[in-house]
Design a protein around this motif. Structure first.
Motif, mmCIF file in Angstrom:
data_model
loop_
_atom_site.group_PDB
_atom_site.id
_atom_site.type_symbol
_atom_site.label_atom_id
_atom_site.label_comp_id
_atom_site.label_asym_id
_atom_site.label_seq_id
_atom_site.Cartn_x
_atom_site.Cartn_y
_atom_site.Cartn_z
ATOM 1 N N ASP A 435 0.828 -1.207 0.000
ATOM 2 C CA ASP A 435 0.000 0.000 0.000
ATOM 3 C C ASP A 435 0.860 1.252 0.000
ATOM 4 O O ASP A 435 0.593 2.212 -0.745
ATOM 5 C CB ASP A 435 -0.931 -0.014 1.217
ATOM 6 N N SER A 438 2.539 1.642 -3.418
ATOM 7 C CA SER A 438 1.576 2.082 -4.433
ATOM 8 C C SER A 438 1.305 3.584 -4.303
ATOM 9 O O SER A 438 1.232 4.304 -5.316
ATOM 10 C CB SER A 438 0.272 1.298 -4.298
ATOM 11 N N LYS A 439 1.178 4.052 -3.082
ATOM 12 C CA LYS A 439 0.952 5.487 -2.886
ATOM 13 C C LYS A 439 2.167 6.286 -3.331
ATOM 14 O O LYS A 439 2.022 7.358 -3.964
ATOM 15 C CB LYS A 439 0.645 5.761 -1.421
#
Length: 1505
Positions: A435, A438-439
């Motif tokens: 996560d 991805s950010k």
């Protein structure tokens, strides 16, 4: 003979053959003659060397011929003289050879003598070496050097061999070409030199360090042969053959060959060896292993020499056997690590590195598991050295992730190790949370777009553009092709008759057009084609996909007549399957054409040069944009790496259920690393690993402990951090506190075990504990509460550290902060309970106890009383549990303090005013939050999680039910701790005092020292008459307890509980009536209060067996009559606790527990099944006919009930012969119940239960008993059930023989098709499993079964023959067993009335726990038989013995238990007198006392304490 030429023979016997102009041996002396003549050799050597060589050659030859028959003394002297002669001859030969131009006569004589003495010397060396090697092979260990204490003058072949090699090296070093005509040295001489050198290399000690000089000399000799005399081609096969046979030559031969090549003149030697191996297709596994070790050693010592032959390495790595491949793979890994580990590689080196990496990548799919494992080990080493490129690493991880589920445990283990190494040495990031990455990637891409917009930079990534439009283009092309091809088919059908005419016209038109069209050069056509393709690509880039597709179709018609695009397409109709119809053929053509067109469009898109503004953008801006692109690329690779490791993690999590210890250990280590890098959450990783702390395998527990330590205690690990500061300890303890305090209740036990393991191993030391106490001093609740929780687990065996911090606990935990936060006070009380160590008999000093008047108890009393009415804080029950436990563990007078607390609580309840406690209005709101919880066992354990009902009892109508619930919970906890205090603490103190008394007797002291007394510490306190204070107990009746046995003391304590504790005169006993009314009164409908009261009353009953026996009917009545699921579950668990404590008293009520297995509710069935299984497996209750109820749980609708039942039967099968003794009754009952309906359930039960009986003797016995039951069965279903049971038993040779011998018992039942089919299946299964028995036996058996169905007379005759054969075999076996003078062992008499089917195997007696049971529960004997065996008068059975125990009354109108006992005293099924008679009649011998002792016991029971 002097002019004859001497030729070195290949075998020793060739010298005996006559030849022209060749020397031959004329006379071979016998050993006796040799012993007589060998003494003349020394004299001849001193007089004339030539005469010694030539004149004494026959004698020397005879010594060689008869070497084994000569004595060691003779052979040694011959060798010494020969070696001396050889050295003299070499010394004399040097001047002639250095001078050159030797006369022929002299040259021939020198050559003859040289060959002769050389032959004799080398042959003697050969014989001595053979003897030495054979002696070393027979010894257990190789010898290294000379033995200690050996005589220096003693003959040592190692030393003599060195001298011989040195002389041989001197000879070879001379210019020997001058001895031969035309300077051509004969092959026989060179062969003999290599022969002796290779023979010496066969010695397994040649690789030792002390043999290095000899080894170097040998290879220098061979080097001279190869360099000076071109002997390499002949030497290579011999060296290779020697290497294949002897593994010890791998290392020395590798170093020597590399030195030979470097010396010059021997280049290509290694290439020739590798070529020879590559062409050999018949290499044995041992030879392949030896050569692999050779190449590995070569790659470690001289890796550059292998790089020149990299093509051969690639070829050899594909050959068989696997041992050869593993060696080549190891060598490949060494080459990559030693040569290509640096980052600065040339293009050639990069190509070579990629070729070697390709070898390792291909062998990941090797057919052999060991080769795959070796490949994975190589990849792991390369990953540690960071040699693998990033792109190849991602591709490799994707392949290896699937290998974690390989069928080989070696491969799985190495695959997990590689993934773990990739994590720890990954080139991307220390945090691989998908996560977060991805950010970061989204942020980087947005930043790039902003930079491009700011700088006015435009650039297209053509690959990304194609990926975005590919699917849409496929749809457009497919639709267009479908339309065009369908139209063509329609035209062909309509114009079928006009095809030839149109074809001719079209050909004429094409000829006219070709003639009229201007000629176009090839360059112009290519330029026009390139321009058209660029236009098509620009259309795609601009988004005009339909126009681009149409343009592509036109291009194919215009240019691709002769494959101008270079794209292959198979659209010939000839390749279509002729069996396909027209539609299928059309669709296949459309698909092929679609692929072709998409490939063309992609080529057109990639061929264009997109417009950019690079020329208009500054260099700094371009650098920033390029840097941002590199960041995006890096983040993409990082995200891909994280995703692939995440997929591998899922496969590794599957291995946690594996049975292999190595798989589990590697999986645990990988999961710990994955959690460190953020790939797994704490719930997915650590909490799942904690389950393995309860394993019996030490390796698994150690792996979990170390894995968790790496995660939570890495900052204070001396191996990782040499400079550990106080901040490091605080950081580590905060992480540990977070783990302990936030763990789910189901994992609390595992977390506690982990903390205790760390404390015991020293990972949590005193510095860590002091850091936790600092966190306790913190003013924030988020630090203080977790720290106290952690200390309650870490200080279990450290009472001294708790004693030092009692004031801190009082100030923080039980003061004003504790009143505002019950959770804080709860964990403070938990830590305080650890201040007193466990009392043992070996303790000399008094255990630590706090005086009754200490302020800490006043504060604790205030908390537990005032908190009773503080409903908003739901931690009261936990607080009261730990406070009561701390009081009993640390207070000097715990019972006195508990009595005061109960009195004050009663007073507070009597003067309760709702206006003074406004928090009680929150009652409904608080409990509405948990009203939707499921009805499971966890709800019964938390009494405050129940939803109240508005109706209350008249006497307590003004008090909220939550307050009453808490009050009853406190009473139950006091009863529980009172039980522990009486039966454990007091008994431990009695043992300690008895031990002290014995020590005093040994020391012969008149009085006890002050440190060893327990009464002196009470001198400053009041004698308030408190019950069960340890000091007062010992002071008032020390002689009574110290002079009695363990059982007598326990009986005395039981009588004290009955006579003083559980009476109405006592405060604790007065509360019995209140607790009883709380669960039995008709006015109480509050579920939580009722459940808590049931549990509390059960804890009361654990204090006394008499009280338990008198009140068990209440629980049985509630269990049978209640319709509330929670109440039933509470009764089940309470009854189970009582059965563990008093099994004899509770055994008559066990049938009511079995009835719960048939309850309608799933939760009730599950809880009852779990409880009964634990009781049976722990030998608390004996199971007989009730086994049927447990077996029926195997077909329960609930999956978890089936799992528990399967586990129960699997475990029961390991406990002696219990299952065997019960299985026949179970089969009978189930067969009768499932005779007509639910036959599938009967089959399921038998398939699950019967395979657990795996002892051969038991299987044979069951087969015989089941076969005998066929004679009493008539119906087909009954016979089929018996046949089904026989077929589900394990198949052994003896069981099959028993079935065949019993054919006459079931022969008439084979007329039923189902029975016959089941026996046929049995024959086929036995034939597959017992292949050694032979097919003929099974064929005869099958024919016999078939004959029983067809011809009855033939069947009878066959059965009779079979019976006679069986009788004959049995008689023969009996005769063999009889031995002369052997006495027959006495047999035990069989008890009357015992079951004959259970006589073969008796049940293993269960171990008694705690006190000896009053009733002997032998399975095959009744109470009368037990009494008869113990020589006692049996009690008379009552007429109403089998009457139902459950009281016949409605639950809603149930009276108070006290009034029930009074009103039904004369109507109960059992009276107290009857129970006493029954129990007394079944007492064991150890429990019987003489009349005198019973009188004394009755007198002692009157003592008031």
């Amino acid at each position: 003979m002097e002019e004859a030429e001497f030729t070195i023979p290949h075998s020793i016997d060739e010298l005996l053959e006559f030849g022209e102009n060749q020397y031959y041996v004329q006379d071979v002396l016998a050993p006796v003659e040799i012993r007589d003549q060998y003494s003349s050799l020394r004299l001849t050597l001193n007089e004339d060397l030539s005469d010694f060589i030539f004149g004494k050659f026959d004698l020397l030859y005879s010594c060689i011929k008869n070497f084994q028959e000569l004595s060691p003394k003779v052979t040694r002297e011959v060798w010494e003289l020969t070696l001396k002669a050889f050295g003299l001859h070499v010394a004399n030969l040097r001047p002639f050879l250095e001078k050159g131009n030797i006369e022929n006569n002299i040259r021939e004589k020198l050559l003859r003598n040289t060959k002769m003495i050389f032959y004799i010397c080398t042959e003697l060396m050969y014989k001595f070496e053979e003897r030495s090697i054979s002696e070393k092979e027979t010894s257990s260990k190789p010898t290294k050097g000379r033995k200690k204490g050996a005589d220096k003058n003693e003959f040592s072949w190692d030393d003599e061999k060195t001298c011989g090699i040195n002389e041989l090296y001197r000879l070879v070093g001379l210019p020997l070409k001058n001895l031969w005509k035309k300077a051509n040295i004969s092959d026989d001489f060179l062969d003999q030199v290599s022969r002796i050198c290779l023979k010496i290399l066969e010695d397994r000690e040649i690789g030792f360090v002390n043999k290095k000089s000899m080894r170097d000399s040998i290879f220098q000799i061979l080097s001279v042969l190869c360099k000076e005399y071109i002997f390499g081609l002949s030497l290579i096969p011999r060296l290779l053959q020697l290497l294949m046979l002897h593994e010890h030559l791998a290392v020395p031969l590798a170093s020597s060959i590399s030195n030979l090549e470097e010396s010059g003149g021997n280049t290509g030697l290694l290439h020739s060896i590798l070529t020879e191996v590559e062409s050999d297709t018949n290499i044995t596994p041992k030879a392949g292993s030896n050569f692999g070790s050779f190449v590995v050693s070569l790659s470690q010592q001289k890796p550059a020499s292998l790089i020149q032959n990299i093509d051969l390495i690639l070829d050899i790595s594909e050959n068989e056997p696997y041992s050869l491949r593993t060696g080549m793979l190891e060598a490949t890994k060494n080459l990559l690590m030693h040569i290509y580990a640096s980052g600065n590689l040339t293009d050639k080196q990069t190509t070579e590195r990629d070729a070697l990496l390709e070898i390792l990548e291909l062998h990941l799919l090797d057919t052999n598991a060991f080769a795959r494992s070796k490949t994975l080990q190589a990849w792991t080493s390369l990953c540690e050295a960071e040699v693998i490129p990033a792109k190849l690493l991602l591709r490799t991880i994707e392949k290896i992730a699937q290998m974690t589920l390989d069928k080989s445990s070696y491969v799985r283990k190495d695959a997990i190790r590689f993934l773990k190494t990739c994590l720890e040495h990954n080139p991307f990031s220390g945090n691989l949370d998908r996560d977060k990455i991805s950010k970061q990637l989204e942020t980087a891409q947005a930043r790039l777009q902003e930079m491009q917009a700011t700088y006015g930079y435009v650039e297209h990534d053509l690959e990304e553009v194609w990926e975005s439009v590919e699917k849409h283009l496929q749809v457009i092309v497919h639709e267009q092709l479908s339309k065009d091809m369908r139209k063509e088919n329609e035209k062909k059908e309509k114009e079928n008759g006009k095809e030839e005419k149109e074809k001719d016209e079209s050909e004429e038109k094409m000829e006219v057009e070709e003639n009229e069209a201007p000629e176009e050069s090839k360059e112009e056509k290519a330029a026009r084609l390139k321009e058209d393709i660029r236009k098509t690509g620009n259309m795609l880039l601009c988004g005009n996909m339909e126009d681009a597709v149409q343009m592509a179709f036109e291009l194919t018609k215009k240019y691709d007549e002769k494959n101008a695009f270079g794209i292959a397409m198979d659209d010939d109709d000839d390749e279509d399957d002729p069996e396909e119809d027209e539609e299928e053929r059309l669709q296949s053509r459309i698909l092929r054409k679609t692929d072709y067109m998409c490939t063309l469009l992609k080529t057109a898109l990639i061929a264009i040069t997109p417009k950019s503004t690079e020329g208009q953008t500054s260099e700094d801006a371009l650098k920033d944009i390029q840097k941002q692109k590199e960041i995006i690329k890096f983040l993409k690779n990082c995200l891909k790496f994280s995703e692939q490791i995440g997929i591998a993690s899922e496969n590794v999590m599957v291995l946690l259920a594996a049975s292999e210890t190595t798989d589990l250990v590697e999986a645990i280590n990988f999961i710990a690393s994955a959690q460190q890098f953020g790939l797994l959450s704490e719930n997915d990783s650590i909490l799942k690993l904690l389950e393995f702390l309860h394993s019996k395998d030490v390796k698994q527990k150690t792996a979990v402990s170390e894995a968790c330590r790496r995660i939570y205690l890495s900052s204070i690990d001396p191996e990782l951090n040499t400079d550990i500061t106080h901040d490091n300890y605080m950081e580590a303890m905060k992480r540990v506190c977070c783990l302990v305090h936030n763990a789910h209740p189901n994992f609390q036990k595992s977390v506690s075990l982990l903390i205790q393991t760390w404390v015991n191993e020293g990972h949590i030391n005193n510095e860590c504990l002091y850091s936790l106490w600092e966190m306790v001093e913190s003013k924030t609740k988020n630090e203080c509460v977790p720290a106290l929780h952690t200390l309650s687990l870490a200080l279990i065996n450290k009472p001294t550290l708790v004693e030092e911090q009692i004031k801190t606990l009082d100030r923080i935990g039980f003061g004003s902060r504790g009143e505002g936060c019950f959770e804080l006070a709860k964990w403070a009380a938990a830590v305080l309970a650890l201040a007193s160590p466990k009392v043992t008999a070996e303790m000399l000093a008094n255990p630590f106890r706090i005086p009754l008047k200490d302020e800490i108890f006043a504060h604790m009393t205030n908390l537990i009383i005032k908190g009773l009415f503080k409903i908003s804080d739901t931690d009261y029950c936990g607080l009261s549990d730990y406070i009561i436990k701390a009081i009993f563990k640390t207070c000097k007078k715990p019972v006195s303090l508990i009595g005061e607390i109960l009195k004050k609580m009663n007073e507070e309840l009597e003067k309760y005013n709702p206006a003074d406690h406004q928090e009680s209005e929150m009652n409904g709101e608080v409990f509405d939050e948990v009203s939707n919880k499921p009805l499971t066992q966890l709800d019964t354990q938390n009494p405050e999680s129940q939803r109240p009902i508005s109706a209350t009892s008249p006497s307590t109508s003004s008090i909220p039910h939550v307050v009453l619930l808490r009050y009853v919970h406190v009473i139950g906890k006091i009863a529980d701790e009172m039980h522990t205090f009486v039966y454990e603490d007091i008994m431990s103190e009695i043992r300690r005092q008895k031990n002290l008394m014995e020590l005093e007797k040994d020391r012969r002291k008149v009085r006890r020292s002050k440190a060893n007394t327990t009464t002196s510490s009470m001198a400053d306190e009041e004698d308030d008459g408190a019950l069960f204070d340890v000091q007062k107990l010992m002071k008032s009746s020390s002689k009574y307890f110290l002079n009695n046995t363990e059982e007598e003391n326990l009986d005395a304590l039981l009588r004290i509980c009955d006579s003083e504790l559980l009476v109405n005169e006592n405060t604790f006993g007065c509360l019995l009536k209140f607790v009883q009314e709380s669960f039995s009164s008709s006015h109480c409908h509050h579920h939580g209060l009722r459940l808590t009261a049931i549990q509390a009353y059960g804890k009361y009953m654990k204090l006394s067996p008499t009280f338990c026996r008198n009140n068990l009917r209440k629980f049985v009545t509630i269990l049978s009559k209640s319709k509330d699921i929670r109440v039933k579950i509470a009764c089940i668990h309470t009854l189970a606790d009582l059965m563990k404590k008093y099994p004899n008293q509770c055994e008559p009520f066990s049938p009511h527990l079995y009835e719960c297995l048939k309850d309608e509710d799933t939760n009730v069935r599950f809880e009852a099944l779990v409880v009964i299984s634990k009781l049976i497996l722990s030998d608390m209750i004996r199971v007989k006919f009730q086994i049927t109820s447990l077996a029926q749980s195997l077909t329960d609708e609930e999956k978890r009930c089936q799992d528990v039942a399967k586990y129960f039967f699997a475990t029961l099968a390991t406990k002696g012969n219990i299952l065997y003794n019960l299985v026949l009754d179970m089969i009978s009952q189930l067969s009768a119940e499932y005779s007509e309906s639910n036959q599938s359930q009967f089959e399921t039960i038998m398939k699950e239960v019967l395979p657990h009986i795996d002892k051969e003797k038991q299987v044979v016995s069951l087969v015989e008993k089941l076969c005998s039951r066929f004679q009493d069965k008539v119906e087909e279903i009954e016979c089929y059930n018996l046949a089904l049971c026989i077929s589900n038993l394990p198949i052994t040779s003896k069981s099959v023989k028993a079935i065949k011998d019993a054919t006459h018992m079931y022969a008439d039942k084979l007329k039923y098709p189902k029975v016959k089919a089941k026996f046929d299946e049995l024959v086929q299964a036995a034939r597959k499993q017992l292949r050694t028995e032979g097919k003929e036996e099974f064929e005869r058996w099958q024919e016999l079964l078939d004959a029983c169905v067809k011809d009855k007379d033939a069947a009878k005759q066959a059965i009779a023959d079979l019976a006679e054969t069986a009788k004959a075999e049995l008689a023969a076996q009996k005769e063999k067993r009889k031995a002369p003078g052997r006495k027959k062992a006495p047999t035990k008499k069989r008890a009357k009335g015992s079951d004959s089917e259970d006589d073969d195997f008796e049940q293993t007696p269960r171990p008694q726990r705690g006190r000896k049971k009053l009733v002997d529960s032998d399975e095959d004997e009744s109470i009368l038989q037990t009494a008869a065996r113990n020589k006692r008068q049996p009690a008379k059975r009552l007429a109403n013995r089998n009457a139902p125990i459950v009281e016949e009354e409605d639950e809603d109108e149930m009276e108070s238990p006290v009034r029930q006992v009074r009103s039904k005293k004369t109507t109960d099924v059992y009276s107290d007198e009857d129970d006493d008679v029954l129990i007394q009649s079944a007492r064991s011998k150890s429990k019987r006392k003489s009349a005198d002792k019973s009188d004394k016991a009755s007198q002692r029971s009157s003592i008031r304490i």
